[in-house]
Structure formats: C-alpha cells, structure tokens
Design a protein around this motif. Structure first.
Motif, PDB file in Angstrom:
ATOM      1  N   VAL A  28       1.379  -1.405   0.463  1.00 48.37           N
ATOM      2  CA  VAL A  28       0.220  -0.084   0.176  1.00 48.37           C
ATOM      3  C   VAL A  28       0.794   1.237  -0.489  1.00 48.37           C
ATOM      4  N   TYR A  29       0.304   2.321  -1.068  1.00 47.72           N
ATOM      5  CA  TYR A  29       1.559   3.143  -0.662  1.00 47.72           C
ATOM      6  C   TYR A  29       0.902   4.242  -1.487  1.00 47.72           C
ATOM      7  N   ASP A  30       0.573   5.203  -1.020  1.00 45.35           N
ATOM      8  CA  ASP A  30      -0.862   6.972  -1.001  1.00 45.35           C
ATOM      9  C   ASP A  30       0.026   7.214  -0.968  1.00 45.35           C
ATOM     10  N   LYS A  31       0.636   7.615  -2.201  1.00 47.72           N
ATOM     11  CA  LYS A  31       1.991   8.769  -2.509  1.00 47.72           C
ATOM     12  C   LYS A  31       1.200  10.595  -1.744  1.00 47.72           C
ATOM     13  N   SER A  32       0.552  10.662  -1.750  1.00 45.69           N
ATOM     14  CA  SER A  32      -0.349  11.836  -1.563  1.00 45.69           C
ATOM     15  C   SER A  32      -0.534  12.384  -0.304  1.00 45.69           C
ATOM     16  N   SER A  33      -0.702  11.503   0.381  1.00 46.14           N
ATOM     17  CA  SER A  33      -0.601  11.296   1.882  1.00 46.14           C
ATOM     18  C   SER A  33       0.738  10.883   3.122  1.00 46.14           C
ATOM     19  N   VAL A  34       1.203   9.837   1.852  1.00 48.67           N
ATOM     20  CA  VAL A  34       2.197   9.628   3.254  1.00 48.67           C
ATOM     21  C   VAL A  34       3.478  10.805   3.050  1.00 48.67           C
ATOM     22  N   LEU A  35       4.157  10.031   4.321  1.00 47.76           N
ATOM     23  CA  LEU A  35       5.618  11.959   4.756  1.00 47.76           C
ATOM     24  C   LEU A  35       6.425  10.631   3.922  1.00 47.76           C
ATOM     25  N   PRO A  36       7.882  11.676   3.918  1.00 49.77           N
ATOM     26  CA  PRO A  36       8.831  11.327   2.702  1.00 49.77           C
ATOM     27  C   PRO A  36       9.693  10.808   4.486  1.00 49.77           C
ATOM     28  N   GLY A  37      10.483  10.391   3.321  1.00 52.67           N
ATOM     29  CA  GLY A  37      11.793   9.241   4.318  1.00 52.67           C
ATOM     30  C   GLY A  37      12.162   8.604   4.072  1.00 52.67           C
ATOM     31  N   PHE A  38      12.755   7.557   4.645  1.00 51.53           N
ATOM     32  CA  PHE A  38      14.258   5.902   5.150  1.00 51.53           C
ATOM     33  C   PHE A  38      13.108   5.537   5.816  1.00 51.53           C
ATOM     34  N   ILE A  39      12.960   4.029   5.439  1.00 42.14           N
ATOM     35  CA  ILE A  39      12.237   2.825   6.252  1.00 42.14           C
ATOM     36  C   ILE A  39      13.844   2.494   7.260  1.00 42.14           C
ATOM     37  N   TYR A  40      14.094   3.018   8.686  1.00 41.27           N
ATOM     38  CA  TYR A  40      14.332   2.123   9.125  1.00 41.27           C
ATOM     39  C   TYR A  40      14.498   0.982  10.189  1.00 41.27           C
ATOM     40  N   LEU A  41      15.115  -0.522   9.866  1.00 38.78           N
ATOM     41  CA  LEU A  41      15.291  -1.521  10.321  1.00 38.78           C
ATOM     42  C   LEU A  41      16.238  -2.462  10.794  1.00 38.78           C
ATOM     43  N   ALA A  42      15.879  -3.384  11.526  1.00 36.96           N
ATOM     44  CA  ALA A  42      17.115  -4.441  11.855  1.00 36.96           C
ATOM     45  C   ALA A  42      16.352  -5.709  11.802  1.00 36.96           C
ATOM     46  N   PRO A  43      16.479  -6.276  10.779  1.00 35.05           N
ATOM     47  CA  PRO A  43      15.476  -6.956  10.693  1.00 35.05           C
ATOM     48  C   PRO A  43      16.322  -9.056  11.137  1.00 35.05           C
ATOM     49  N   ASN A  44      15.960  -9.678  12.121  1.00 32.14           N
ATOM     50  CA  ASN A  44      17.127 -10.160  13.059  1.00 32.14           C
ATOM     51  C   ASN A  44      16.602 -12.293  12.657  1.00 32.14           C
ATOM     52  N   THR A  45      16.767 -13.218  13.180  1.00 33.29           N
ATOM     53  CA  THR A  45      16.157 -14.286  12.861  1.00 33.29           C
ATOM     54  C   THR A  45      16.325 -14.870  11.502  1.00 33.29           C
ATOM     55  N   ILE A  46      17.506 -13.823  10.434  1.00 33.76           N
ATOM     56  CA  ILE A  46      16.995 -14.155   9.017  1.00 33.76           C
ATOM     57  C   ILE A  46      18.281 -14.280   8.932  1.00 33.76           C
ATOM     58  N   PRO A  47      18.561 -14.982   7.876  1.00 34.90           N
ATOM     59  CA  PRO A  47      20.481 -14.581   7.049  1.00 34.90           C
ATOM     60  C   PRO A  47      20.182 -13.343   6.735  1.00 34.90           C
ATOM     61  N   PHE A  48      21.888 -12.615   7.353  1.00 41.19           N
ATOM     62  CA  PHE A  48      22.337 -11.496   7.456  1.00 41.19           C
ATOM     63  C   PHE A  48      21.419 -10.066   7.592  1.00 41.19           C
ATOM     64  N   SER A  49      21.324 -10.797   8.732  1.00 39.15           N
ATOM     65  CA  SER A  49      20.391  -9.664   9.253  1.00 39.15           C
ATOM     66  C   SER A  49      21.455  -8.852   9.875  1.00 39.15           C
ATOM     67  N   GLY A  50      21.101  -7.655  10.682  1.00 39.58           N
ATOM     68  CA  GLY A  50      21.404  -6.500  10.419  1.00 39.58           C
ATOM     69  C   GLY A  50      21.172  -5.081  10.065  1.00 39.58           C
ATOM     70  N   PRO A  51      21.787  -4.391  10.362  1.00 41.85           N
ATOM     71  CA  PRO A  51      20.659  -2.908  10.311  1.00 41.85           C
ATOM     72  C   PRO A  51      20.643  -2.510   8.719  1.00 41.85           C
TER      73      PRO A  51
END
Length: 394
Positions: A28-51
């Motif tokens: 879902v991506y409503d470009k008229s309403s979503v604020l700009p930015g980057f998404i910061y995640l630290a996925p784990n319990t998967i291969p190649f986990s990290g920031p």
C-alpha cells in the motif's frame, strides 16, 4: 511533543553487499498522504540480519549486514553532540532480553562511542538540562540483572538458599563520561506479585540462566519536569517514576491501576512515548501487543494506540487505534512493536514479530504498508523508524 524530525544524509560508503539480503515488499502506498523518509529496520532471525535502510518504494539504500556484532536492535538516526549520527544496539539475546552495547556511529558507519553494557529494550539519546542548567546529551538504557530472591511463595523451590529473578533497571547516562546520572530498580519499587507471567519454562527462576523475568522493562520516556514514564510488559502497566527519588507516582493499567480505562485496554505493550503534555492532560502513544508468548493464548489482535490520560480525573481514554492490514487473518505480535507519531499526526508503526511496517493518517486511514524479510525465513524487527532525508552522496 512530536518526535524530533531528523534529516539524514547516507553516503555510498555505507553500502555493503549480501547475497540474499532481506527485501521490503510494498503493498500500500498513497503518495499523496505518506510523509517522505527512509525506513530504518534491524531485521533478525534471518540470514544476513543487521541494520538496513529502505526507501518508500522498497529499494535498499543501506545494507549493513555484518557491520555490527551479533544481534542488532534499535537501529535509528540520532543526534549526538549536535551532529547527525546513527545509533544501534549490538549483542546477544536469549529468553527475551539481551547483553551487549549501545553504540553511536558516524556517517562512515564507524563506532565513535560505545556505552556501558546494557540490554536492548531501550537506547535513546535526548537533550536534557544538566546540573548547570544547560542542555546536554543524556542516554537512556535498560539493564537486566539476575539476582537471588526467595521465590518459594511463587512455586520455586528454595534450594541452594534462594531462587533467581531479574531486577530490571533503567539508567540515565552521561555519554561522554559514562557516568550514571539516574538508576531505577524494579525490585526496589514493584512487588513480585504485580506481574502476570509466572516462573515458567525458560524463566522458571531455578538458576541464573533461567531467572524469572517478572517485570520486563521495555521503554523509557522523559516527561517535562524530570519524571519518567516506563513500560512493563509483564505487568501490563505504564508507570510514572519520580525523577528525584525513583518512587512511583502512579500506575496506568495492570493489577493496581490508579486510572479508570474508558472503553479500551492494553496488554503486554511496548514503546510507550509522550506525544504531548499540557496541564493535567497527557497524550501517549503505545504498541498494544495483546499477546505475550509466555502466556497463552493471545488476548486479541495487536494495534497501535494513541491514548489521553487525565491525571486530574484519573481517567484514560482511547483517541486513535491503528489496526494491521492483516487483522482479518489474525496478527498478534508476540514480540516488539513501535509507534512513531510524526508531522501532521501521521503514525508510523513497526509490528515487531509481525514483519511489517505501516503508516496511518491522524484519522486512522492506512496509507502505507510493506512487509520485509527473506523468502523461507521468519523475520522480525524489534522497532522500526522513519526519518526524512536530503539524498545520498555519490
């Protein structure tokens, strides 16, 4: 008091190469309403986990697999000594808590400051008034310490003197000197009987390694005036703590609530933050898990919530609830979760062990949704953050 907007420049030198990195699939991506930015995640319990950092289209901007040690949590942009930096926690985790270090990194992703040993549930840099009346950096950390206690009243045999229980601390630390400015202990203030999670399974209280986690501290926020708000998952309670002597001013939720909750509830919550404070009215955001993996079954579906607490009338009411787009098939998140209130009242939500992020307008409309992970693996990110950016230096 909205979360401070950060502007982060990410240079090309941060890009690391992994063969099968996690991806972000935008649904879902409503470009008229979503604020700009980057998404910061630290996925784990998967291969190649990290920031990792993704743009809103799901493109990987920064792949930090292998850049930090062990499991990574709380990866986010931060301000340290008036400069834009990165913050993260690295270490080992087991049975719901961790042992490691909070680190501050420069724009080359090199550690410029490693803080005292801590647990992963909170790492936040704030600018607070010091003893000289000047604003300086203060870091909030959590520490989980197994200690001996007589737990026979809770079914733990009193062998070898006593059983083991975790004393949850939160500390305010001067990041320059590592001096502890304020230290609060759960065992000093909250009785063992206040928890909902009994000694069981891997936290049965029989040994230091299986110490009973009766409290489970998972977030710390500072109020104007110097008091603190902390969140306890295993008591399903939000506590206001005196910044002078550590005493509990009031409890919201749980077995001993000082407030009446009007037509809503929360259970096993995470990430309690102050949105605004005016007189007797305190507006808070939180992630309501409604599920604790140590207590089965789930009580309901997870959601993000904005609540209003009236300290004069001792009542609390629900202002907004943000549901998961997967709520029709059941989405209880048994671990983690975060709610970030941004400009215009938009809320960005990380769903913890339900590996997705969403954004909602102030009136609750879903305007962004994306899932992350690696095919064939179950991912999670303890928290998720969103911050605007000025571009990527080539």
């Amino acid at each position: 008091m909205l979360l401070t907007t950060l502007v982060v420049a990410v240079c090309h030198c941060l890009t690391a190469v992994a063969q099968t990195p996690p991806t972000l699939e935008v649904t879902v991506y409503d470009k008229s309403s979503v604020l700009p930015g980057f998404i910061y995640l630290a996925p784990n319990t998967i291969p190649f986990s990290g920031p990792y950092v993704f743009d809103l289209n799901g493109t990987t901007v920064f792949n930090g697999a292998g850049k930090l040690s062990g499991t990574v949590h709380d990866f986010q942009p931060c301000i340290y000594q008036k400069k834009q930096r990165f913050c993260a926690w690295q270490g080992t985790t087991a049975l719901g808590y961790g042992s490691g270090q909070a680190v501050i990194l420069d724009d080359q992703f090199k550690v410029i400051k490693a803080l005292p040993a801590s647990d992963y549930h909170e790492f936040k840099i704030v600018q607070a008034l010091d003893a000289k009346g000047q604003y300086s950096d203060t870091v909030y950390l959590t520490v989980y310490t197994p200690v001996r206690r007589d737990l026979s009243a809770f079914g733990v045999p009193n062998e070898n003197d006593q059983g083991w229980v975790i004393d949850c601390h939160f500390r305010a630390v001067d990041p320059v000197t590592n001096k502890v400015i304020f230290d609060w202990s759960s065992l000093d203030h909250v009785p063992l009987s206040e928890g909902y999670v009994p000694p069981t399974g891997g936290i049965n209280g029989y040994s230091q390694r299986s110490a009973w986690d009766y409290f489970h501290l998972n977030s710390v926020a500072r109020l104007d005036g110097g008091d603190y708000l902390i969140s306890s998952r295993h008591t399903s309670t939000i506590y206001r703590i005196s910044g002078k002597d550590g005493s509990i001013t009031w409890r919201l939720g749980g077995k001993s609530s000082d407030f009446k909750l009007q037509d809503f509830s929360f259970d096993s919550q995470h990430d309690v933050r102050v949105v605004s404070s005016k007189g007797a009215i305190l507006t808070l955001s939180l992630f309501d898990n409604e599920y604790n993996t140590f207590v089965q079954p789930p009580k309901g579906l997870s959601s993000g919530k904005i609540i209003e607490v009236n300290t004069a009338t001792k009542t609390a009411r629900l202002l907004h609830q943000y549901d998961s787009p997967s709520k029709d098939i059941g989405n209880p998140s048994g671990d983690g979760g975060s709610v970030q209130v941004m400009a215009k009242g938009n809320a960005f939500i990380g769903w913890g062990s339900d590996a997705q992020v969403t954004e909602h307008t102030a009136d609750g409309r879903l305007v962004y949704a994306a899932r992350f992970g690696v095919p064939g693996s179950s991912a999670n990110s303890y928290r998720a953050f969103k911050a605007p950016f000025i571009g990527i230096n080539k």
